[in-house]
Design an enzyme around this catalytic site. Structure first.
Site, PDB file in Angstrom:
ATOM      1  N   HIS A  29      -3.105  15.017  -3.313  1.00  0.00           N
ATOM      2  CA  HIS A  29      -2.636  14.162  -4.404  1.00  0.00           C
ATOM      3  C   HIS A  29      -2.883  14.862  -5.741  1.00  0.00           C
ATOM      4  CE1 HIS A  29      -2.780   9.952  -2.328  1.00  0.00           C
ATOM      5  NE2 HIS A  29      -2.302  10.882  -1.512  1.00  0.00           N
ATOM      6  N   TYR A 151      -8.970   2.520   3.336  1.00  0.00           N
ATOM      7  CA  TYR A 151      -8.096   3.679   3.576  1.00  0.00           C
ATOM      8  C   TYR A 151      -8.857   4.945   3.159  1.00  0.00           C
ATOM      9  CZ  TYR A 151      -3.373   5.628   4.171  1.00  0.00           C
ATOM     10  OH  TYR A 151      -2.266   6.300   4.621  1.00  0.00           O
ATOM     11  N   LYS A 206      -8.962   3.174   8.098  1.00  0.00           N
ATOM     12  CA  LYS A 206      -7.953   4.135   8.552  1.00  0.00           C
ATOM     13  C   LYS A 206      -8.237   5.472   7.891  1.00  0.00           C
ATOM     14  CE  LYS A 206      -3.473   4.124   7.317  1.00  0.00           C
ATOM     15  NZ  LYS A 206      -2.140   3.517   7.388  1.00  0.00           N
ATOM     16  N   LYS A 208      -6.834   9.002   6.845  1.00  0.00           N
ATOM     17  CA  LYS A 208      -5.606   9.778   6.655  1.00  0.00           C
ATOM     18  C   LYS A 208      -5.827  11.160   7.257  1.00  0.00           C
ATOM     19  CE  LYS A 208      -2.306   9.063   5.326  1.00  0.00           C
ATOM     20  NZ  LYS A 208      -1.042   8.799   6.045  1.00  0.00           N
ATOM     21  N   ASP A 236      -4.231   8.397  11.022  1.00  0.00           N
ATOM     22  CA  ASP A 236      -2.785   8.560  10.817  1.00  0.00           C
ATOM     23  C   ASP A 236      -2.500  10.014  10.469  1.00  0.00           C
ATOM     24  OD1 ASP A 236      -0.172   8.601   9.994  1.00  0.00           O
ATOM     25  OD2 ASP A 236      -0.476   7.380   8.199  1.00  0.00           O
ATOM     26  N   PRO A 237      -2.156  10.847  11.475  1.00  0.00           N
ATOM     27  CA  PRO A 237      -1.863  12.263  11.163  1.00  0.00           C
ATOM     28  C   PRO A 237      -0.458  12.492  10.637  1.00  0.00           C
ATOM     29  CG  PRO A 237      -1.818  11.917  13.536  1.00  0.00           C
ATOM     30  CD  PRO A 237      -2.080  10.566  12.922  1.00  0.00           C
ATOM     31  N   ASN A 238       0.268  11.420  10.335  1.00  0.00           N
ATOM     32  CA  ASN A 238       1.628  11.541   9.815  1.00  0.00           C
ATOM     33  C   ASN A 238       2.497  12.479  10.652  1.00  0.00           C
ATOM     34  OD1 ASN A 238       0.450  10.808   6.639  1.00  0.00           O
ATOM     35  ND2 ASN A 238       2.287   9.827   7.434  1.00  0.00           N
ATOM     36  N   GLU A 261      -1.486   5.695  14.372  1.00  0.00           N
ATOM     37  CA  GLU A 261      -0.331   5.598  13.472  1.00  0.00           C
ATOM     38  C   GLU A 261       0.408   6.926  13.445  1.00  0.00           C
ATOM     39  OE1 GLU A 261      -1.169   3.550   9.861  1.00  0.00           O
ATOM     40  OE2 GLU A 261       0.296   4.729   8.722  1.00  0.00           O
ATOM     41  N   GLU A 267      10.455  16.524  17.742  1.00  0.00           N
ATOM     42  CA  GLU A 267      10.172  17.907  18.181  1.00  0.00           C
ATOM     43  C   GLU A 267      11.127  18.283  19.306  1.00  0.00           C
ATOM     44  OE1 GLU A 267       6.049  17.614  19.514  1.00  0.00           O
ATOM     45  OE2 GLU A 267       6.706  17.386  21.590  1.00  0.00           O
ATOM     46  N   ASN A 290       4.998   4.080   9.788  1.00  0.00           N
ATOM     47  CA  ASN A 290       5.736   3.906   8.541  1.00  0.00           C
ATOM     48  C   ASN A 290       6.722   5.052   8.377  1.00  0.00           C
ATOM     49  OD1 ASN A 290       2.989   5.325   7.814  1.00  0.00           O
ATOM     50  ND2 ASN A 290       4.495   6.064   6.312  1.00  0.00           N
ATOM     51  N   ASP A 314       6.523  -1.915   4.588  1.00  0.00           N
ATOM     52  CA  ASP A 314       6.061  -1.866   3.197  1.00  0.00           C
ATOM     53  C   ASP A 314       7.094  -2.585   2.322  1.00  0.00           C
ATOM     54  OD1 ASP A 314       5.632  -1.012   0.540  1.00  0.00           O
ATOM     55  OD2 ASP A 314       4.797   0.905   1.198  1.00  0.00           O
ATOM     56  N   HIS A 340       2.336  -0.762   5.179  1.00  0.00           N
ATOM     57  CA  HIS A 340       2.015   0.578   4.692  1.00  0.00           C
ATOM     58  C   HIS A 340       1.755   0.545   3.186  1.00  0.00           C
ATOM     59  CE1 HIS A 340       3.894   4.006   2.502  1.00  0.00           C
ATOM     60  NE2 HIS A 340       3.225   4.755   3.355  1.00  0.00           N
ATOM     61  N   SER A 341       1.068   1.574   2.671  1.00  0.00           N
ATOM     62  CA  SER A 341       0.966   1.666   1.206  1.00  0.00           C
ATOM     63  C   SER A 341       0.947   3.109   0.730  1.00  0.00           C
ATOM     64  CB  SER A 341      -0.284   0.932   0.701  1.00  0.00           C
ATOM     65  OG  SER A 341      -1.355   1.807   0.524  1.00  0.00           O
ATOM     66  N   ASN A 342       1.239   3.262  -0.548  1.00  0.00           N
ATOM     67  CA  ASN A 342       1.033   4.502  -1.294  1.00  0.00           C
ATOM     68  C   ASN A 342       0.151   4.152  -2.480  1.00  0.00           C
ATOM     69  OD1 ASN A 342       2.435   6.827  -0.233  1.00  0.00           O
ATOM     70  ND2 ASN A 342       4.315   5.661  -0.501  1.00  0.00           N
ATOM     71  N   HIS A 370      -3.967   1.400  -1.048  1.00  0.00           N
ATOM     72  CA  HIS A 370      -4.671   2.529  -1.687  1.00  0.00           C
ATOM     73  C   HIS A 370      -5.488   2.037  -2.887  1.00  0.00           C
ATOM     74  CE1 HIS A 370      -1.964   5.078   0.608  1.00  0.00           C
ATOM     75  NE2 HIS A 370      -2.285   6.188  -0.038  1.00  0.00           N
ATOM     76  N   ARG A 423       6.237  12.878  -7.580  1.00  0.00           N
ATOM     77  CA  ARG A 423       5.116  13.250  -6.708  1.00  0.00           C
ATOM     78  C   ARG A 423       5.355  14.631  -6.107  1.00  0.00           C
ATOM     79  NH1 ARG A 423       2.383   9.861  -1.623  1.00  0.00           N
ATOM     80  NH2 ARG A 423       1.204  11.634  -0.822  1.00  0.00           N
TER      81      ARG A 423
END
Ligand code: GKR
Ligand code: MG
Length: 447
Positions: A29, A151, A206, A208, A236-238, A261, A267, A290, A314, A340-342, A370, A423
């Site tokens: 971030h 989070y 959670k 990240k 949550d490994p995205n 998550e 893949e 999300n 979200d 979900h959030s940012n 967050h 961002r």
């Protein structure tokens, strides 16, 4: 409809605040985060507000929508929102996809713009009817407080950068200090969790992920579970793990975590919805997302494949009313409602509180927020509170919040002063790893 208040003005205010050097698959971030406030005034002299993530394309879209909002009748909110959908045929196929972390690859922000407008209209409508927004969502208010999770992030060492990351205040609340300090391992994350639990009373956490090798992140989850044996902990490994890795880690964690998550994604020619379905069948671990079920069409495919258990709808991706409809589907179809959030300010916190308060049924997993990373930077006179692990519904009609205009103007001035307004989590990473660039399949620290 002559007695309906009419929308007089729509002010679009990009705002910025400070953030810590939080790591995720997209990088680190920035020391600043940006959001947009949509502030509507009506002919009855009231003010309504909504918030969305900030991007130049969202600002442009909001300008395009202005003629459809100013002059519209408040009580015809349904028709107004419908005209926005009708005016932008591209919204369907360009909603949020797997590439949420690379802003330049996800330029169309239709839902963000519409969500902020809709929230501001609902805020005004609630004030007009003297009802909280939660009462205006179809199932009405179900509860006064919504469970939220702590989070947790790995935090990089801000001292390695020349960026304007803020320092904490020694001697005060442990959370307000630790959230600015390096926390790159299990021990550091457990300390963060202790401080967050102490301040906010969390029983859910959670982590990240998508930062270190999966083994390290599973070890961090184990350390959190050891320290908080009664807590619900997840990671949550995205979607940075391969399907094989996700199954391997999922089997280790099965029975001890409530869900994983986005453990894996697209893949080898298979979509994220397909790999998540295979992951679920192989491990029995419930899946939250999300990343692959963020509009009706994506959700339909995800459900047909039995790929997910918890769509994290979200309100900024869906709009508040559509996210509430997702919550109703979850209730009726045996799924679990989540959110979900940012990074966000407290207008979004109020939006999420009303959404959660109106979600029907008791299959609700603790909502993401967050806010704990932004707490202290509120733009309203009284920010909604998180106590005892719950986000409390603000009192009063509409969203139950009143903007603090001096703070809004200061946050707007900060936004105007920023060189990088969209961002971009790759910036800070350059101080950690030379020429770092995003790779959806590699945790951020592995290059
Ligand atoms: O804030 O770094 C972050 C998160 O990674 C965020 O961007 C994600 O959208 O929280 C989000 C998630 O659950 O994937
Ligand atoms: Mg996620």
């Amino acid at each position: 409809m002559s007695d309906s208040p009419v929308i007089k003005t729509m002010r679009v205010v990009p705002v910025a605040g400070y953030d810590s050097m939080l790591l995720n698959i997209g990088g680190a971030h920035n020391c600043y985060f940006t959001r947009i406030l949509v502030i509507l005034t009506d002919s009855a002299g009231r003010t309504g507000v909504g918030e969305s993530p900030c991007h130049a394309s969202t600002l442009a879209l909001l300008e395009r929508f202005r003629p459809q909002i100013e002059g519209s009748e408040l009580l015809r909110l349904n028709a107004t929102i419908a005209t926005l959908f009708a005016s932008d045929a591209r919204h369907q196929q360009t909603a949020h996809t797997d590439d949420i972390h690379i802003p330049q690859m996800n330029p169309e922000k239709f839902y963000n713009a519409t969500a902020a407008i809709e929230a501001a209209l609902l805020d005004l409508l609630g004030q007009h009817l003297n009802l909280p927004v939660a009462e205006l969502l179809a199932s009405g208010k179900q509860r006064d407080r919504v469970p939220v999770l702590g989070y947790l992030f790995y935090i990089a060492d801000r001292n390695l950068t020349s960026m304007n990351y803020q320092a904490g205040h020694a001697g005060g609340d442990a959370w307000l200090q630790l959230r600015h300090e390096k926390a790159m391992d299990a021990e550091g994350v457990v300390r963060l969790a202790e401080a967050a639990a102490e301040r906010y009373g969390f029983r859910d956490f959670k982590l990240k992920g998508g930062v270190h090798h999966g083994e390290v992140e599973v070890e961090t989850v184990n350390a959190l579970l050891a320290r908080f044996p009664q807590a619900r902990v997840t990671v949550d490994p995205n979607a940075s793990w391969s399907l094989d890795e996700a199954i391997y880690y999922g089997k280790q964690l099965a029975g001890r975590i409530p869900y994983l998550e986005d453990p894996c994604g697209a893949e080898h020619g298979y979509s994220g919805r397909e790999t998540l379905a295979e992951f679920r069948r192989a491990t029995g671990v419930p899946v939250a997302t999300n990343m692959i079920a963020n509009d009706w069409r994506q959700l339909q495919h995800a459900l047909q494949l039995n790929a997910i258990d918890i769509p994290l709808a979200d309100p900024h991706f869906w709009t508040m009313r559509n996210a509430h409809t997702v919550a109703q589907l979850c209730h009726e179809w045996g799924l679990t409602t989540g959110c979900h959030s940012n990074n966000h300010f407290d207008v979004s916190l109020a939006m999420v509180a009303h959404l959660g308060a109106a979600a029907p049924g008791d299959r609700l997993t603790a909502f993401d927020t967050h806010w704990i990373w932004q707490d202290g930077q509120q733009l309203t006179q009284h920010a909604p509170q998180i106590r005892d692990g719950y986000l409390e519904l603000p009192e009063g009609p509409g969203l139950g919040i009143t903007l603090n205009m001096a703070r809004v103007e200061a946050a707007h001035a900060l936004y105007n002063s920023l060189p990088d307004k969209n961002r971009n989590d790759a910036l800070g990473m350059q101080f950690l790893i030379d020429n770092w660039s995003f790779n959806a399949k590699r945790p951020a620290m592995l290059r």
